[in-house]
Structures are given as structure tokens and as C-alpha cells.
Scaffold this motif. Sequence first.
Motif, PDB file in Angstrom:
ATOM      1  N   GLY A  51     -28.744 -25.122  -9.228  1.00  0.00           N
ATOM      2  CA  GLY A  51     -30.420 -25.256  -8.440  1.00  0.00           C
ATOM      3  C   GLY A  51     -30.585 -25.813  -7.647  1.00  0.00           C
ATOM      4  N   GLY A  52     -29.132 -26.289  -6.729  1.00  0.00           N
ATOM      5  CA  GLY A  52     -29.198 -26.621  -5.864  1.00  0.00           C
ATOM      6  C   GLY A  52     -28.171 -25.886  -4.738  1.00  0.00           C
ATOM      7  N   LYS A  53     -27.507 -24.867  -5.178  1.00  0.00           N
ATOM      8  CA  LYS A  53     -26.738 -24.183  -5.141  1.00  0.00           C
ATOM      9  C   LYS A  53     -27.204 -22.819  -4.549  1.00  0.00           C
ATOM     10  CE  LYS A  53     -23.312 -22.335  -7.225  1.00  0.00           C
ATOM     11  NZ  LYS A  53     -22.010 -22.274  -8.744  1.00  0.00           N
ATOM     12  N   LYS A  54     -28.074 -22.177  -5.526  1.00  0.00           N
ATOM     13  CA  LYS A  54     -29.379 -21.656  -4.800  1.00  0.00           C
ATOM     14  C   LYS A  54     -30.758 -21.962  -4.195  1.00  0.00           C
ATOM     15  CE  LYS A  54     -33.007 -18.290  -7.361  1.00  0.00           C
ATOM     16  NZ  LYS A  54     -33.827 -18.316  -5.987  1.00  0.00           N
ATOM     17  N   ILE A  55     -30.960 -22.907  -3.262  1.00  0.00           N
ATOM     18  CA  ILE A  55     -31.647 -23.210  -2.646  1.00  0.00           C
ATOM     19  C   ILE A  55     -30.673 -22.601  -0.860  1.00  0.00           C
ATOM     20  CG2 ILE A  55     -32.810 -25.562  -0.875  1.00  0.00           C
ATOM     21  CD1 ILE A  55     -33.149 -26.284  -3.996  1.00  0.00           C
ATOM     22  N   ILE A  56     -29.327 -22.994  -1.504  1.00  0.00           N
ATOM     23  CA  ILE A  56     -28.299 -22.732  -0.195  1.00  0.00           C
ATOM     24  C   ILE A  56     -28.310 -21.325  -0.144  1.00  0.00           C
ATOM     25  CG2 ILE A  56     -25.941 -22.753   0.558  1.00  0.00           C
ATOM     26  CD1 ILE A  56     -25.907 -25.990  -1.197  1.00  0.00           C
ATOM     27  N   MET A  57     -28.083 -20.989  -1.165  1.00  0.00           N
ATOM     28  CA  MET A  57     -27.755 -19.710  -0.853  1.00  0.00           C
ATOM     29  C   MET A  57     -28.851 -18.669  -0.680  1.00  0.00           C
ATOM     30  SD  MET A  57     -25.594 -18.011  -4.239  1.00  0.00           S
ATOM     31  CE  MET A  57     -25.993 -19.372  -5.869  1.00  0.00           C
ATOM     32  N   ASP A  58     -30.086 -19.050  -0.853  1.00  0.00           N
ATOM     33  CA  ASP A  58     -31.616 -18.666  -0.750  1.00  0.00           C
ATOM     34  C   ASP A  58     -31.927 -18.705   1.281  1.00  0.00           C
ATOM     35  OD1 ASP A  58     -32.184 -17.449  -3.080  1.00  0.00           O
ATOM     36  OD2 ASP A  58     -33.555 -19.120  -3.441  1.00  0.00           O
ATOM     37  N   SER A  59     -30.885 -19.877   1.379  1.00  0.00           N
ATOM     38  CA  SER A  59     -31.481 -19.964   3.241  1.00  0.00           C
ATOM     39  C   SER A  59     -30.788 -19.214   3.798  1.00  0.00           C
ATOM     40  CB  SER A  59     -30.498 -21.574   3.115  1.00  0.00           C
ATOM     41  OG  SER A  59     -29.611 -22.061   3.091  1.00  0.00           O
ATOM     42  N   LEU A  60     -29.863 -18.412   3.427  1.00  0.00           N
ATOM     43  CA  LEU A  60     -28.061 -17.899   3.552  1.00  0.00           C
ATOM     44  C   LEU A  60     -29.211 -16.538   3.254  1.00  0.00           C
ATOM     45  CD1 LEU A  60     -25.129 -18.976   2.483  1.00  0.00           C
ATOM     46  CD2 LEU A  60     -25.445 -19.556   4.220  1.00  0.00           C
ATOM     47  N   GLY A  61     -30.244 -16.165   3.155  1.00  0.00           N
ATOM     48  CA  GLY A  61     -30.637 -14.453   2.830  1.00  0.00           C
ATOM     49  C   GLY A  61     -30.333 -14.029   1.652  1.00  0.00           C
ATOM     50  N   GLY A  62     -29.552 -15.209   1.240  1.00  0.00           N
ATOM     51  CA  GLY A  62     -28.636 -14.935  -0.759  1.00  0.00           C
ATOM     52  C   GLY A  62     -27.318 -14.036  -0.651  1.00  0.00           C
ATOM     53  N   ILE A  63     -26.150 -14.101  -1.382  1.00  0.00           N
ATOM     54  CA  ILE A  63     -25.294 -13.753  -1.251  1.00  0.00           C
ATOM     55  C   ILE A  63     -25.333 -12.241  -2.146  1.00  0.00           C
ATOM     56  CG2 ILE A  63     -22.482 -14.924  -1.835  1.00  0.00           C
ATOM     57  CD1 ILE A  63     -23.516 -17.425  -1.483  1.00  0.00           C
ATOM     58  N   PRO A  64     -24.886 -11.312  -2.102  1.00  0.00           N
ATOM     59  CA  PRO A  64     -25.071 -10.628  -3.248  1.00  0.00           C
ATOM     60  C   PRO A  64     -23.611 -11.016  -4.427  1.00  0.00           C
ATOM     61  CG  PRO A  64     -24.887  -9.960  -1.310  1.00  0.00           C
ATOM     62  CD  PRO A  64     -24.861 -10.966  -1.180  1.00  0.00           C
TER      63      PRO A  64
END
Length: 259
Positions: free
Chosen positions: A206-219
Motif C-alpha cells: 500500500g505504501g508503494k502504491k502511494i508513491i506510484m500514485d504521487s508519480l502519476g502511476g508507473i505503467p
Amino acid sequence: MPMNLEFSGKRILVTAGTKGVGKAVVGLFSELGAKILTTARVQPSETRADVFVAADLTTVEGCATVAEAVQRHFGGVDIVVHVVGGSTAPGGGFAALGEEEWQHELNLNLLPAVRLDRALLPGMLAQGAGAIIHVTSIQRELPLPQSTTGYAAAKAALSTYSKSLSKEVSPQGVRVVRVAPGWIETEASVALAERLALQAGTDYEGGKKIIMDSLGGIPLGRPSTPLEVANLIVFLASSQASAITGTEYVIDGGTVPTV
């Protein structure tokens, strides 16, 4: 055609070679027969480098110490990989960045490369061969205004400096290439994800998802690993990449959304 990534006898400097990407780069070069000098502020309990130099590369004196050690131990250098970088700037946008924060971002993310290149390039030019790899960041074109303005600006400066340097020294046999990672799952980023997860009442994923979301997602759906970034760096330093100079290679799992 088989890949020839043999570095036997090559003299290599890797900055920040005790953790994360730098440690992975040192490990790969070591497996391929290189002679490696690496540096960090604190000596690690173990390293695969042949020589370790404790130095603070945010200072003029620290860079001079490393450059002198390269000459003393190796008599020169064939490949330089500038990995050192990062940010400790506070969040809060531009208003949170005072003179001290701005100077620190430049001292960590731009000036070590400038200073070490200036010291070591004359020898590389005299031998008519060499490669310099500067690790930049996708933040130079995808800054996060609440937290990475200073870091992103310093990495953008490093990228522009690298391009100019490549145009100057490539005709004399020294290649200059940039590698721009996105989010890498290093020890520091794992700690960040764990801290965010704790604050949000979730787990590490879940923490990783927070970071990825802050970047606009990682395809790709995940960060890069240090070894994946190291693989790219080592290839670009090899003779297989002998026609590559002056350009930047992005390794971000598709994070940057534009062409």
C-alpha cells in the motif's frame, strides 16, 4: 553476436558505491574484471571495490580527495560513473527552500560531477578514450513541486552540463552519457514506503502504491530495481555502446507520460 562486456583491467570510479544503484554497479563491474575505486561518507563493513575512499562529495575538499586517490591508486581512470545524489529538502513547495536547502541540492546533485570531471578528464583526454556516465533523474522533466523542486532543478542542470560536455569531449574519444531513473526500490525508498504505509494504516504494498500514485502511476506496475539500473549503466560504459554519447536513457517503467 554475443555481448562482450569484459572490463578486465579497466580502471573505474563509481561514486556512492556502497548502497542502492551504486552498490549494484560496483558488483557488476567487479564480476566483469574491472579495477574499482568507490567512495561514500562512511566506510561500509564490506565492499566489492578494490579501493574505498571515505569522502564527502558535497565539498570541494571531498572531491579533491577522491580525485587524488584515483591518481594514486590507478594512475588515471577509464570509466567514471557518477551515482551520488538525492534530496533531504523538506516538503512545502518553493517557500520551504531557503539558501541552505538550495545550496545543498546543488552540492549533492550537480557539483560533485562537475568537480570530479574537471579533475579526471584531462587524463582521459590525454589517453584519447574513456566514458563518463552521469545518473540524472526523470524528476528533471517530472518534478513534484511539493517536495522535489530543488532536486529536480539540480538534476536538470546536471543533464544540461552533461550534454554540453559530451559535445566538447566526444571528438577526443571520451563519451558522456546520461541515465535517468524513475523510482528505484532502494533501501531509502523502501523506508519511505514503509513510513507512508504506517501513516496510512496500510502495508508495504500500500505504501508503494502511494508513491506510484504521487508519480502519476508507473505503467510497469512496480519500481525499477538497483540491478536493472546497474545493467543499463554497465552496458553504456562498455565497448558495445561505443557509438553512444551525448544522449539520455530513461529507465522508469514508463512513468514519464510524454514522448
